[in-house]
Write an enzyme that holds these catalytic residues in place. Structure first.
Site, PDB file in Angstrom:
ATOM      1  N   ASP A  28       0.848  -1.246  -0.003  1.00  0.00           N
ATOM      2  CA  ASP A  28      -0.110   0.164   0.059  1.00  0.00           C
ATOM      3  C   ASP A  28       0.845   1.202   0.017  1.00  0.00           C
ATOM      4  O   ASP A  28       2.122   1.149   0.364  1.00  0.00           O
ATOM      5  CB  ASP A  28      -0.720  -0.169   1.311  1.00  0.00           C
ATOM      6  CG  ASP A  28      -1.584   1.173   1.656  1.00  0.00           C
ATOM      7  OD1 ASP A  28      -2.339   1.817   0.615  1.00  0.00           O
ATOM      8  OD2 ASP A  28      -1.590   1.725   2.642  1.00  0.00           O
ATOM      9  N   ASP A  72      -0.291   5.021   0.994  1.00  0.00           N
ATOM     10  CA  ASP A  72      -0.412   6.112   1.968  1.00  0.00           C
ATOM     11  C   ASP A  72      -0.596   5.880   3.360  1.00  0.00           C
ATOM     12  O   ASP A  72      -1.357   4.574   3.665  1.00  0.00           O
ATOM     13  CB  ASP A  72      -1.948   6.979   1.361  1.00  0.00           C
ATOM     14  CG  ASP A  72      -1.586   7.713   0.285  1.00  0.00           C
ATOM     15  OD1 ASP A  72      -0.846   8.798   0.315  1.00  0.00           O
ATOM     16  OD2 ASP A  72      -2.582   7.637  -0.573  1.00  0.00           O
TER      17      ASP A  72
HETATM   18  C1  XBP Z   1      -5.657   5.921   1.046  1.00  0.00           C
HETATM   19  C2  XBP Z   1      -6.511   6.710   0.629  1.00  0.00           C
HETATM   20  C3  XBP Z   1      -6.493   7.870  -0.311  1.00  0.00           C
HETATM   21  C4  XBP Z   1      -5.562   9.051   0.046  1.00  0.00           C
HETATM   22  C5  XBP Z   1      -5.876  10.406  -0.791  1.00  0.00           C
HETATM   23  O1  XBP Z   1      -5.103   5.175  -0.106  1.00  0.00           O
HETATM   24  O2  XBP Z   1      -7.581   6.496   1.112  1.00  0.00           O
HETATM   25  O3  XBP Z   1      -7.751   8.268  -0.728  1.00  0.00           O
HETATM   26  O4  XBP Z   1      -6.236   9.602   1.417  1.00  0.00           O
HETATM   27  O5  XBP Z   1      -5.612  10.014  -2.231  1.00  0.00           O
HETATM   28  P1  XBP Z   1      -3.978   4.008   0.072  1.00  0.00           P
HETATM   29  P2  XBP Z   1      -6.789  10.474  -3.394  1.00  0.00           P
HETATM   30  O6  XBP Z   1      -3.756   4.057   1.600  1.00  0.00           O
HETATM   31  O7  XBP Z   1      -4.696   2.905  -0.435  1.00  0.00           O
HETATM   32  O8  XBP Z   1      -2.840   4.432  -0.639  1.00  0.00           O
HETATM   33  O9  XBP Z   1      -7.141  11.875  -2.962  1.00  0.00           O
HETATM   34  O10 XBP Z   1      -5.890  10.383  -4.482  1.00  0.00           O
HETATM   35  O11 XBP Z   1      -7.636   9.489  -3.487  1.00  0.00           O
HETATM   36 MG    MG Z   2      -2.857   3.251   3.543  1.00  0.00          MG
END
Ligand code: XBP
Ligand code: MG
Length: 258
Positions: A8, A10
């Site tokens: 993953d 973020d």
């Molecule tokens: C985390 C999310 C994302 C980010 C923002 O995604 O939910 O929505 O908060 O990114 P992951 P966007 O942990 O799966 O990477 O605004 O581009 O959606």
């Molecule tokens: Mg995440």
């Protein structure tokens, strides 16, 4: 046999939510003349909704009743515009290099590649955001080590749906039992487990109290020799300071092979 690691982005590779996406959302709201502000606590709550566009939509439904009269098409277009502007802000923030990789992440990616493990990314965010993060905070070329980079653009149903992980498995021609996933959130864990992939959790401030039942192991971070990890799950926490390829191999053999 363990063949691939799927990461993953973020919250897992870097703490991009609190100081990246959240700040970028707020700068964008201000630039659009909206008096919306997503504080750290509110953002923690909003993170239950994965995806920036979906998060804005949820916020409007829940906290901005004044906008209830706006036609659906207009609202969708407005959210799309706002989200695109947010990602431009995010790229600017990330470019400053202020959000480093979390402890042990770069070390483990290097070791995994050297050991011949295949690498992939399964994220809810957009490809441009992943590219910005790697350009600013990871060794040059490291992103090219990932043979599949599955993003917002790859599937329709976001985590906790299994789609993004199923997409990665299909693209790599691997079965779920040949992979390990790395996640930081309950939504991410549910997504990996629903696709049948065992998952290891590195928590952060936003996710430390979530339900990680079913995880292979829960730790505070992947660990560096000078910054040992702390194991937070009851199960599978042997006495090791870092999560390296040998540790992953042992965990996999012990708990993932039937
Ligand atoms: C985390 C999310 C994302 C980010 C923002 O995604 O939910 O929505 O908060 O990114 P992951 P966007 O942990 O799966 O990477 O605004 O581009 O959606
Ligand atoms: Mg995440």
């Amino acid at each position: 046999m363990l063949k691939a690691l799927i990461f993953d982005v973020d919250g897992t590779l870097a703490d991009t939510e609190r100081f990246g996406h959240r700040v970028a959302f707020n700068l964008t709201f201000a630039a659009f003349g909206l008096n919306w502000h997503w504080g750290e606590t509110l953002y923690g709550e909003l993170l239950a909704v994965t995806g920036g566009r979906e998060r804005i939509k949820h916020f409007i439904n829940r906290y901005q009743p004044d906008m209830s009269g706006v036609a659906t098409n207009d609202l969708t277009a407005f959210i799309e515009t706002l989200h695109a502007a947010k990602n431009r802000q995010y790229a600017k923030l990330i470019e400053t290099g202020r959000i480093p990789a979390r402890p042990g992440v770069i070390r483990l990616i290097r070791e995994a590649k050297a050991a011949g493990l295949r690498l992939a990314i399964a994220t809810t965010t957009k490809l441009e955001n992943v590219e910005a993060l790697f350009a600013a905070s990871f060794p040059s070329d490291m992103l090219s080590w990932f043979e599949v980079i599955a993003t917002d653009e790859s599937v329709q149903n976001k985590k906790p749906a299994p789609d993004i992980y199923q997409y990665v498995l299909e693209e790599m021609g691997l079965s779920a039992q040949e992979c390990l996933a790395f996640e930081d959130s309950e939504n991410g864990l549910r997504s990996a487990l629903s696709a049948g992939i065992p998952a290891l959790i590195t928590v952060n401030d936003y996710t430390e109290n979530q339900n990680f039942s079913g995880a292979l192991m829960v730790v505070d971070h992947l660990g560096e020799p000078q910054q040992p990890l702390t194991c937070l799950s009851e199960k599978n926490c042997a006495d090791f300071a870092i999560t390296d390829v040998a540790v992953l191999g042992a965990l996999y053999e012990a708990y993932c092979v039937e």
